[in-house]
Design an enzyme around this catalytic site. Structure first.
Site, PDB file in Angstrom:
ATOM      1  N   ARG A  42     -10.869  -7.905 -11.889  1.00 41.52           N
ATOM      2  CA  ARG A  42     -10.600  -9.445 -11.692  1.00 41.52           C
ATOM      3  C   ARG A  42     -11.652  -9.720  -9.734  1.00 41.52           C
ATOM      4  O   ARG A  42     -11.497  -9.425  -8.902  1.00 41.52           O
ATOM      5  CB  ARG A  42      -8.604  -9.028 -10.798  1.00 41.52           C
ATOM      6  CG  ARG A  42      -8.128  -8.974 -11.940  1.00 41.52           C
ATOM      7  CD  ARG A  42      -6.818  -8.561 -11.488  1.00 41.52           C
ATOM      8  NE  ARG A  42      -5.820  -8.677 -12.447  1.00 41.52           N
ATOM      9  CZ  ARG A  42      -5.335  -7.170 -12.664  1.00 41.52           C
ATOM     10  NH1 ARG A  42      -6.127  -5.747 -11.532  1.00 41.52           N
ATOM     11  NH2 ARG A  42      -4.252  -7.115 -14.235  1.00 41.52           N
TER      12      ARG A  42
ATOM     13  N   ARG B 210     -14.258 -10.633 -14.839  1.00 41.97           N
ATOM     14  CA  ARG B 210     -13.623 -11.720 -14.982  1.00 41.97           C
ATOM     15  C   ARG B 210     -14.631 -12.885 -13.759  1.00 41.97           C
ATOM     16  O   ARG B 210     -14.280 -12.367 -12.699  1.00 41.97           O
ATOM     17  CB  ARG B 210     -12.278 -12.360 -14.941  1.00 41.97           C
ATOM     18  CG  ARG B 210     -11.467 -13.250 -14.634  1.00 41.97           C
ATOM     19  CD  ARG B 210     -10.032 -13.668 -14.754  1.00 41.97           C
ATOM     20  NE  ARG B 210      -9.425 -13.080 -13.786  1.00 41.97           N
ATOM     21  CZ  ARG B 210      -8.089 -12.548 -14.033  1.00 41.97           C
ATOM     22  NH1 ARG B 210      -7.203 -12.855 -15.200  1.00 41.97           N
ATOM     23  NH2 ARG B 210      -7.533 -12.375 -12.661  1.00 41.97           N
TER      24      ARG B 210
ATOM     25  N   HIS C 146       1.051  -1.419   0.335  1.00 43.89           N
ATOM     26  CA  HIS C 146      -0.026   0.013  -0.432  1.00 43.89           C
ATOM     27  C   HIS C 146       0.804   1.446  -0.044  1.00 43.89           C
ATOM     28  O   HIS C 146       0.389   2.058  -0.271  1.00 43.89           O
ATOM     29  CB  HIS C 146      -0.931  -0.641   1.293  1.00 43.89           C
ATOM     30  CG  HIS C 146      -2.452  -1.019   1.083  1.00 43.89           C
ATOM     31  ND1 HIS C 146      -2.400  -2.107   1.961  1.00 43.89           N
ATOM     32  CD2 HIS C 146      -3.536  -1.168   0.124  1.00 43.89           C
ATOM     33  CE1 HIS C 146      -3.508  -3.166   1.350  1.00 43.89           C
ATOM     34  NE2 HIS C 146      -3.576  -1.785   0.258  1.00 43.89           N
TER      35      HIS C 146
ATOM     36  N   GLU D 258      -5.338 -17.825 -22.582  1.00 47.30           N
ATOM     37  CA  GLU D 258      -4.180 -17.783 -21.986  1.00 47.30           C
ATOM     38  C   GLU D 258      -3.629 -19.091 -21.978  1.00 47.30           C
ATOM     39  O   GLU D 258      -2.570 -19.226 -21.138  1.00 47.30           O
ATOM     40  CB  GLU D 258      -5.015 -17.656 -20.226  1.00 47.30           C
ATOM     41  CG  GLU D 258      -5.520 -17.970 -19.601  1.00 47.30           C
ATOM     42  CD  GLU D 258      -6.481 -17.285 -18.697  1.00 47.30           C
ATOM     43  OE1 GLU D 258      -5.147 -15.903 -17.644  1.00 47.30           O
ATOM     44  OE2 GLU D 258      -7.352 -17.581 -17.881  1.00 47.30           O
TER      45      GLU D 258
ATOM     46  N   ARG E 237       5.736 -18.720 -14.158  1.00 42.95           N
ATOM     47  CA  ARG E 237       5.950 -16.792 -13.898  1.00 42.95           C
ATOM     48  C   ARG E 237       5.926 -16.203 -13.153  1.00 42.95           C
ATOM     49  O   ARG E 237       6.416 -15.429 -12.301  1.00 42.95           O
ATOM     50  CB  ARG E 237       4.773 -16.485 -14.477  1.00 42.95           C
ATOM     51  CG  ARG E 237       3.199 -17.042 -13.526  1.00 42.95           C
ATOM     52  CD  ARG E 237       2.405 -16.680 -14.725  1.00 42.95           C
ATOM     53  NE  ARG E 237       1.575 -15.504 -13.753  1.00 42.95           N
ATOM     54  CZ  ARG E 237       0.163 -14.762 -14.025  1.00 42.95           C
ATOM     55  NH1 ARG E 237      -0.508 -15.470 -14.162  1.00 42.95           N
ATOM     56  NH2 ARG E 237       0.456 -14.000 -13.771  1.00 42.95           N
TER      57      ARG E 237
ATOM     58  N   ASN F 126      -0.162 -13.045 -19.754  1.00 43.42           N
ATOM     59  CA  ASN F 126       1.076 -13.186 -18.405  1.00 43.42           C
ATOM     60  C   ASN F 126       0.538 -14.981 -18.446  1.00 43.42           C
ATOM     61  O   ASN F 126       1.511 -15.768 -18.052  1.00 43.42           O
ATOM     62  CB  ASN F 126       0.266 -13.298 -17.386  1.00 43.42           C
ATOM     63  CG  ASN F 126       0.726 -11.587 -17.016  1.00 43.42           C
ATOM     64  OD1 ASN F 126       1.649 -10.733 -17.766  1.00 43.42           O
ATOM     65  ND2 ASN F 126      -0.417 -11.234 -16.188  1.00 43.42           N
ATOM     66  N   ASP F 127      -0.111 -15.566 -18.473  1.00 44.53           N
ATOM     67  CA  ASP F 127      -0.657 -17.387 -18.512  1.00 44.53           C
ATOM     68  C   ASP F 127      -0.261 -17.892 -19.564  1.00 44.53           C
ATOM     69  O   ASP F 127       0.359 -19.068 -19.658  1.00 44.53           O
ATOM     70  CB  ASP F 127      -1.942 -17.561 -17.869  1.00 44.53           C
ATOM     71  CG  ASP F 127      -1.760 -17.166 -16.249  1.00 44.53           C
ATOM     72  OD1 ASP F 127      -0.421 -17.959 -15.960  1.00 44.53           O
ATOM     73  OD2 ASP F 127      -3.112 -17.772 -15.805  1.00 44.53           O
TER      74      ASP F 127
ATOM     75  N   CYS G  24      -5.328  -8.297 -21.780  1.00 44.73           N
ATOM     76  CA  CYS G  24      -5.821  -7.500 -20.728  1.00 44.73           C
ATOM     77  C   CYS G  24      -4.511  -8.230 -20.272  1.00 44.73           C
ATOM     78  O   CYS G  24      -4.889  -7.446 -18.368  1.00 44.73           O
ATOM     79  CB  CYS G  24      -7.855  -8.326 -20.301  1.00 44.73           C
ATOM     80  SG  CYS G  24      -7.180 -10.033 -20.261  1.00 44.73           S
TER      81      CYS G  24
END
Length: 544
Positions: A297, A333, A190, A432, A466, A455-456, A503
């Site tokens: 997400r 998603r 944060h 993906e 990853r 990414n995947d 995305c």
């Protein structure tokens, strides 16, 4: 001149004098107490005072940075009132007859170690939060001010610290602080998020480069590259003064792109959306003029809950986002739990290779009672805006058909209860896996859109974990194999008259913008802060 390399977490360049903050937690003394019951009451009073302080800090943060960032301190209050946390402290005081300060510190380290050991980077970053709130209670017990680091009076300066807690960061005097550098920290913390919100250049993780003797020395920090120059020579100083001026002019020009179409010089249009994790992120989406949300997400609603989030809780979250976005598309998603996102109350078994295991759509299809709760919430919220449903981790046509059958059952239930929903709601899938690319033509016949999770897709195409830092040189998202997969999926989508976007993080990679335009992608969904730089790149593209 001393050159130090860290991790840039908030862009921009700052030049100024260093002020070292003493933010290292000092050792907490262990004492034996004669009256454990009185010590428990002493802890409870300090805890209540700390909660009151956090309420005040929340109000200040909301007024200065918006409700979204203020929610952090709602979370901190909940941490202090968490039954497991409180019970652990009070049990330690009672059973071991120790002072409250020691019990709070010991419990904080125990909980922080638990968070740090989790596979999910978001949850790992919560270790700093539990230490932050615990230090606040200890400060109250010790009669110290609870406000955290104070940057003092005087001229503008760059803060150098061992670490900064979120509560300390938000209380820095922005009229005096040019930026900050810390020895420790996490890019997902944060503190890093607040630095970006505050527009402060920030670098974390300089490790042994932290030297209190640098107090008062001149420094240059580059929050993009992560470079720190202490006592810069004339050439370096001149170079970064020029870069600072260029960066500030660049930011000014980007603001002028708000409201302008995302299209190339030849007229090729691309929809430019943003990725979010929680409803409060919509503020940043709108501030950066994204044209929609390409990835909500929803699993963060599960990650941040102590138990399965109810239909009503989810409905309110989806409704809030849909209403704030108006007519703009919001792609949500369905829960993508598993792999690196573990949730304790799901009681998932340990897996030697969770990336290839029980996750995402596989959980939804085998535990439809959980899936239906989310689908009901999504459908109910769909009448309040422009919502689309996206299914993750698809590898076969049968998975899509099974998911659509469950969705159909939920629609029938809502109709039976005379509950409104968008009967034409779009349903898409994430591309993906290599399997989904190979089956793209068949899959495109079943859905309304594709969204490529790069990414995947990179992980599975190149057989590179990853999460493994040793595979960086092999897990190349620019690999011709990955780019060919993206092209194949896009072409299959267009053959069947549906749209295809990206995305994943790769969508914001400006080195690939020309390639994506040439492939013909219809949409790119990126972090909110990447929207305007990407719009600038697209509008300057010559050969659309």
């Amino acid at each position: 001149m001393e050159t130090i390399r860290g991790i840039g977490v908030s862009g921009g360049i700052a030049i100024g004098a260093i002020r070292v903050l003493d933010t290292v937690d000092h050792a907490v003394e262990r004492r034996v107490v004669d009256d454990p019951k009185a010590e428990v009451e002493r802890f409870r009073a300090a805890r209540d005072t700390a909660v009151d302080q956090l309420k005040q800090l929340r109000d200040r943060t909301a007024a200065e940075f918006g409700e979204g960032k203020a929610e952090l301190f709602d979370t901190h209050q909940l941490m202090l009132q968490d039954p497991d946390y409180v019970e652990s402290i009070e049990d330690l005081i009672t059973s071991s007859r120790v002072n409250a300060e020691f019990a709070v510190n010991s419990t904080a380290e125990q909980f922080a170690a638990m968070f740090a050991a989790m596979d999910n980077s978001y949850m790992q970053a919560r270790a700093a939060d539990v230490r932050d709130v615990s230090r606040r209670v200890i400060n109250v017990l010790e009669g110290k001010r609870g406000g955290g680091a104070q940057d003092g009076d005087g001229d503008s300066h760059i803060i150098l610290a061992e670490d900064l807690a979120p509560s300390e960061t938000v209380q820095l005097d922005r009229s005096k602080v040019l930026g900050f550098v810390t020895a420790k920290g996490s890019a997902n913390s944060h503190t890093a998020i607040l630095a970006r919100t505050m527009g402060l250049p920030a670098i974390i993780g300089i490790g042994d480069g932290f030297d209190p003797a640098d107090d008062g020395h001149t420094a240059v920090i580059d929050g993009t590259s992560g470079m720190v120059f202490v006592d810069p020579d004339e050439a370096t100083l001149t170079e970064y003064q020029g870069k600072k001026a260029q960066y500030e002019e660049h930011l000014r020009l980007l603001q002028e792109l708000k409201g302008k179409p995302t299209e190339t010089k030849s007229g090729q249009q691309v929809r430019l959306y943003a990725n979010i994790g929680r409803p409060s992120d919509v503020t940043a989406v709108l501030a950066n003029d994204a044209e929609g949300i390409g990835l909500f997400r929803s699993e963060f609603l599960y990650l941040e809950s102590r138990d399965y989030p109810t239909e009503e809780f989810q409905f309110e979250a989806y409704k809030e986002v849909a209403q704030k976005m108006g007519d703009r598309l919001v792609v949500i998603r369905t829960l993508d739990i598993g792999a690196d996102k573990q949730v304790g109350y799901f009681n998932l078994e340990h897996e030697d290779n969770p990336a290839l295991g029980y996750r995402a759509i596989r959980i939804c299809l085998t535990r439809p009672e959980i899936f239906k709760v989310q689908l009901r919430a999504l459908l109910r919220a769909s009448v309040y805006g422009n919502i689309a449903i996206m299914l993750p981790m698809i590898t076969s046509v049968q998975e899509v058909r099974d998911a659509k059958q469950i969705l159909g059952e939920v629609k029938d239930e809502l109709r039976g209860g005379h509950i409104d929903f968008d009967g034409h709601i779009q349903v898409g899938i994430m591309i993906e896996t290599p399997a989904s690319v190979i089956m793209a033509d068949e899959l495109a016949a079943e859905v309304d859109f594709f969204s490529i999770g790069t990414n995947d897709l990179t992980q599975y195409t190149l057989a590179c974990d990853r999460q493994n830092p040793n595979l960086g040189r092999f897990a190349d998202p620019h690999s011709p194999a990955v780019l060919r997969m993206i092209r194949m999926a896009t072409e299959a989508a267009h053959r069947h008259g549906i749209w295809c976007g990206i995305c994943g993080e790769l969508g914001a990679d400006l080195e690939l913008t020309d390639t994506f335009l040439e492939i013909g992608l219809d949409e790119l969904s990126v972090s909110p802060t990447s929207v305007l730089p990407l719009r600038n790149a697209i509008r300057n593209h010559e050969n659309g």
